[in-house]
Design an enzyme around this catalytic site. Sequence first.
Site, mmCIF file in Angstrom:
data_model
loop_
_atom_site.group_PDB
_atom_site.id
_atom_site.type_symbol
_atom_site.label_atom_id
_atom_site.label_comp_id
_atom_site.label_asym_id
_atom_site.label_seq_id
_atom_site.Cartn_x
_atom_site.Cartn_y
_atom_site.Cartn_z
ATOM 1 N N GLU A 258 16.233 29.185 40.851
ATOM 2 C CA GLU A 258 16.817 28.386 39.779
ATOM 3 C C GLU A 258 18.316 28.601 39.864
ATOM 4 O O GLU A 258 18.804 29.705 39.620
ATOM 5 C CB GLU A 258 16.291 28.819 38.413
ATOM 6 C CG GLU A 258 16.881 28.026 37.267
ATOM 7 C CD GLU A 258 16.742 28.742 35.934
ATOM 8 O OE1 GLU A 258 17.754 28.853 35.218
ATOM 9 O OE2 GLU A 258 15.637 29.221 35.636
ATOM 10 N N CYS A 297 21.471 28.037 31.588
ATOM 11 C CA CYS A 297 21.245 27.210 32.768
ATOM 12 C C CYS A 297 20.859 25.785 32.392
ATOM 13 O O CYS A 297 20.973 24.870 33.211
ATOM 14 C CB CYS A 297 20.171 27.830 33.647
ATOM 15 S SG CYS A 297 18.612 28.123 32.786
#
Length: 676
Positions: A258, A297
Amino acid sequence: MTIREVSSFAAGQWILPCRGARNITSAISGDVIATAGNDNLSVQTMLDYARTVGGPALRALTFHDRAKMLKALALHLRDHRQAIYDLSFDTGATQSDHLIDVDGGIGTMLVFASKGRKEMPDAQVYLDGEIEHLSHNGTFIGHHICTPLQGVAIHINAFNFPVWGMLEKLAPTFLAGVPAIVKPATNSCYVTELCVKIMLASEIIPTGALQLVSGGLGDMLDHLTCQDAVAFTGSADTALKLRSNSSILGNSVRFTSEADSLNASILGPDALPGTPEFDLFVKEVHREMTTKAGQKCTAIRRIIAPEPAIDAVIEAISTRLSKTIIGDPRLDITQMGALVSSDQKRDVLEKASLIGTEAERVFGDPENFNIVGADAERGAFVPPMLYHCAKPDTATHVHGTEAFGPVSTIMGYSDTAHAIKLVNKGQGSLVASVITHDPKIACEIAIGAAAFHGRLYFNNRESMKESTGHGSPLPHLTHGGPGRAGGGEELGGVRGVKHYMQRTSIQASPDILTAIGKKWVPGSKEFQNPSHPFTRTFAELNIGETLNTPPRKITLNDIAHFAEFTGDTFYAHMDDEAARRNPFFPGRVAHGYLLLSFAAGMFVEPNEGPVLANTGLNGLRFMKPVSAGDSIKVRLTVAKKTRRTDKYGEVCWHVTLTNQDDEIVAEYELLTMNSY
């Protein structure tokens, strides 16, 4: 001030940081509060310990055992979360941020615990999909199974969520039956260390299942095999470096990442000022810019709005941002805390300046903003900064540079196709949100943008009261994204668990598949017990135990009575000529649910006994019509048993209805709760 020495937990021992370890500073004051790092960890010993001690201990448990372990662990953490809150303030996080990190991580574990009990078997093998019939007579069939990897999972986590980032990876890993070595980002590893200490002190986790590296991994990745897995959260550059490790490439080690993500939010052309959607859009953008000081994020980096509404959007967002109280996160009035460190502050300002070469800053001056209860020079504080890009089609930095802080850029679009083009210029994102009340617009954007995004979040006046927010990945759904976002997937319920298991196709006889999967397969051996199966307790029943009933003839009166009694007068049951014109029926036929009702009456034991309740019916299929004059008989077989409590368990029965020619007319699974 006492400086905390952040230890590693390796092969069952806590190991203090070595001399010359890295200093960790408070995001609030800039003072050194901890040290972490060591060069005396034996990575091979840690890997061996996980593989030979932790792995076998976890694999000896069933999925339900592991799910119960996750629940107990989550509840134990919940009881001790205040200590984690207190320590987390020095990362710059507010109390509201703690709820996302700490409580969010605990909640994620509870969801996986629940899904493990509800969606996975009380066994050590997970059956994936349906049986594949490979032979004419059914003596050779296929199935897919999933079993735990026999290695170790290396979890490399980011600084922004020292608790959630760890727990959201541990939950599916432990549920799969794989031990983990956790490596948190050094800036906030002291919070992760406390969480690990709390978990280990509970003695809920099997020995060897969890280890912690506070500092660098050394050459650990060089010793990985095909049975190991790596899950990484961080920058795209670091992800590329790790992914390129020769052992990871050479051994096809599972690597999920990620990474950077230029997430966007689109204001629909119908969501003009004055609509509930416009106000919702502004609220979502403000929340995503300021929560965790933008260090998420999933935070909104690009704001995409209709060109005629740009000025109104800028004004509305700026008004909300101007009311945001920035300061010491320990103060109740603080709404946005600090970045995690002075290095992070420097990086954010550099990236913001780069974005500023293509966009005008319309709100937020890092040289002039108010801070409550803290020193702007010593702490890692920055204000929310909003930019406006007038030429988004030719810009590159606004679509490719992630300032990992409270920085976002607004840009205009001419029509829906243009909005899709702009949102996809991020070249792969974790999430994009669309605020619209028009289903046609939502559909067009979903079709045009889904391939570039791991998650699409639609919200409007109907869903906004219960929606979880643009920036909230949920354990039920996958979290990850293509391209720049890393190309990986995490969470997603059982999907995330499968990442730590090997899918294997099994080709065998029905008996062998029954033995492997612990679920009876049609064609496997059956046996009868002198007593009716409904008189036998959960513990007394055995997989494959079968009851075969005598036949029952279906009459025209049965069909007519059922139609009158239920009100189901569909023509195929009432009109012979009309039924004959239907290519599926030979004429007037019995109701499918009439057959099920008769079947229940044929196999039921009416007296009080161990069967407590009928709780469901799965996979019902009607395969051949039954006409008046035909007969049906029932085969009832114990297919699977699942413990639920100490007092009762769920029994899955395979039910087959056949006619006088032994042709299958219906098939399904019946679920009952049976006492022990």
